[in-house]
Design an enzyme around this catalytic site. Sequence first.
Site, PDB file in Angstrom:
ATOM      1  N   THR A  73       0.874  -1.375   0.032  1.00 54.51           N
ATOM      2  CA  THR A  73      -0.009   0.020   0.022  1.00 54.51           C
ATOM      3  C   THR A  73       0.917   1.207   0.018  1.00 54.51           C
ATOM      4  OG1 THR A  73      -1.824  -1.187   1.096  1.00 54.51           O
ATOM      5  CG2 THR A  73      -1.756   1.308   1.240  1.00 54.51           C
ATOM      6  N   ASN A 155      -6.153 -10.361  -7.085  1.00 44.56           N
ATOM      7  CA  ASN A 155      -6.110 -11.012  -5.740  1.00 44.56           C
ATOM      8  C   ASN A 155      -7.491 -11.744  -5.492  1.00 44.56           C
ATOM      9  OD1 ASN A 155      -6.675  -8.069  -5.776  1.00 44.56           O
ATOM     10  ND2 ASN A 155      -7.551  -8.275  -3.727  1.00 44.56           N
ATOM     11  N   GLN A 183       0.212 -10.195  -5.777  1.00 43.70           N
ATOM     12  CA  GLN A 183      -0.362 -11.495  -5.968  1.00 43.70           C
ATOM     13  C   GLN A 183       0.459 -12.497  -6.621  1.00 43.70           C
ATOM     14  OE1 GLN A 183      -2.383 -13.140  -3.612  1.00 43.70           O
ATOM     15  NE2 GLN A 183      -3.430 -10.855  -2.856  1.00 43.70           N
ATOM     16  N   SER A 203       4.741  -7.053  -1.713  1.00 45.14           N
ATOM     17  CA  SER A 203       4.390  -7.356  -0.272  1.00 45.14           C
ATOM     18  C   SER A 203       4.638  -8.458   0.239  1.00 45.14           C
ATOM     19  CB  SER A 203       2.722  -7.300  -0.158  1.00 45.14           C
ATOM     20  OG  SER A 203       2.464  -7.374   1.224  1.00 45.14           O
ATOM     21  N   THR A 242      13.830   5.179   9.840  1.00 44.67           N
ATOM     22  CA  THR A 242      14.558   4.203  10.229  1.00 44.67           C
ATOM     23  C   THR A 242      14.065   2.591   9.662  1.00 44.67           C
ATOM     24  OG1 THR A 242      15.491   5.093  12.404  1.00 44.67           O
ATOM     25  CG2 THR A 242      15.640   3.023  12.122  1.00 44.67           C
ATOM     26  N   CYS A 336     -11.474  -7.403   3.657  1.00 42.82           N
ATOM     27  CA  CYS A 336     -11.615  -5.840   3.676  1.00 42.82           C
ATOM     28  C   CYS A 336     -11.253  -5.541   5.234  1.00 42.82           C
ATOM     29  CB  CYS A 336     -12.717  -5.371   3.393  1.00 42.82           C
ATOM     30  SG  CYS A 336     -14.251  -6.017   4.267  1.00 42.82           S
TER      31      CYS A 336
HETATM   32  N1  PLP Z   1      -2.242  -5.273  -3.927  1.00 39.19           N
HETATM   33  C1  PLP Z   1      -2.770  -6.425  -3.884  1.00 39.19           C
HETATM   34  C2  PLP Z   1      -2.983  -7.140  -5.349  1.00 39.19           C
HETATM   35  C3  PLP Z   1      -2.927  -7.005  -2.967  1.00 39.19           C
HETATM   36  O1  PLP Z   1      -3.601  -8.170  -2.774  1.00 39.19           O
HETATM   37  C4  PLP Z   1      -2.734  -6.433  -1.558  1.00 39.19           C
HETATM   38  C5  PLP Z   1      -3.240  -7.100  -0.377  1.00 39.19           C
HETATM   39  O2  PLP Z   1      -4.108  -7.388  -0.108  1.00 39.19           O
HETATM   40  C6  PLP Z   1      -2.230  -5.228  -1.512  1.00 39.19           C
HETATM   41  C7  PLP Z   1      -1.667  -4.689  -2.727  1.00 39.19           C
HETATM   42  C8  PLP Z   1      -1.598  -4.253  -0.635  1.00 39.19           C
HETATM   43  O3  PLP Z   1      -0.649  -5.067   0.168  1.00 39.19           O
HETATM   44  P1  PLP Z   1      -0.156  -4.537   1.639  1.00 39.19           P
HETATM   45  O4  PLP Z   1      -0.938  -5.425   2.533  1.00 39.19           O
HETATM   46  O5  PLP Z   1       1.314  -4.850   1.694  1.00 39.19           O
HETATM   47  O6  PLP Z   1      -0.406  -3.324   1.904  1.00 39.19           O
END
Ligand code: PLP
Length: 389
Positions: A73, A155, A183, A203, A242, A336
């Site tokens: 994110t 996802n 994903q 991620s 950091t 969610c």
């Molecule tokens: N993008 C996709 C396709 C995801 O499935 C997710 C998490 O569900 C994210 C981005 C966000 O990842 P993070 O939890 O590391 O912020």
Amino acid sequence: MSKQRIYLDYNASAPLIDEARLALLSALDLTANASSVHGNGRAARAIIEKARVNVAKLVGTHADNVVFTSGATEAAQLAISPILSGKNGQIELQDLYVSAIEHPCVLAGGRFDQSRQTIFPVNSRGLVDVDALQQILAQRQKDAPFLVCLMLANNETGVIQPVAEVASIARQFGGYLLVDAVQAAGRLPIDMAELNADFLILSSHKIGGPQGAGALVLADKSFKPQPLLKGGGQEFHLRAGTENTAAIAGFGAACVVAVERLDHMRKMIYIRDAFEEKLIDICRQKNNSHRSFEIFGADAERLANTTCFSLCGINAETALISLDLDGISVSSGSACSSGKVERSHVLKAMGRDDEIAGAAIRVSTGWDTRPEELELFLEAWSSYLKRLV
Ligand code: PLP
């Protein structure tokens, strides 16, 4: 003793793998700021740089292109910047084009004004409509550069997107490309150059690393967005603060394993197909009247770990509670943050109505999912359907 739960929600978050736990725990014991020049600091720095190499290997690039963040994110927020800087100075992007099935962290549009954002559609199979994007871009009046955002694999449905094709269309009109590979990582081989992407986000917790770590990967370290967090010069002056050494260490360790297990993940398609055959049988038995049953993206190329399906008339929320009571964790569409089940924007974008979207259940497996666990899901699902009038 309590019954062991069956976890089939890897797309929401995958379990921490042993290698990542070990790396994480040993880094936690370091007393150091990775920016300090003394021995302790240098030890932390070495851990971060080793992780950087391993993240880079996962996507076939050089370590200097990897910028650690707190997750995908944050990486999206960092990358979706209207101002980019390159060797020849700054580039101001005019517009942002985002596919309708992006994760909310990309759909939110980063640091672009909402008025500059255009959503481009997907077809009923869950694949982005490349022709529609081409038309949208061709109709632009201006020749100012822009950014296109597209995920490599969705996802919710697992549908794999034609990223390289979209990259060449974007280039043709003078645009840049951000790819959400969250994903796809650890499930498909990823090569930054092959994808022809400028930016890619990852991620840690989707591949068996700890939560709270992620990365923005640049195609070329000299072409970058404006920093989001300003302050110290950490992460090549792109992400002040950091570093979270322990989480980064775990992320790096998970990347090594993710590369090693790609073959295994590909073979999971046999397990998925056998599972889906049985699921179809069970749902069709229930479906002998007028309920319609569908596996979303069934005729598109999909990740081997994802089955998102819907049996009309079922309420996903109630079904999830029933499965949960049976010790099974699955999801409805995307997990969610509020804990409330909402209609999937992905299924809506694929043209499904509220009734179908409201019945969608997502089963997502991982490297250690056993066929017996899927059998237990099918048993629980079948008995849930029998209890329905
Ligand atoms: N993008 C996709 C396709 C995801 O499935 C997710 C998490 O569900 C994210 C981005 C966000 O990842 P993070 O939890 O590391 O912020």
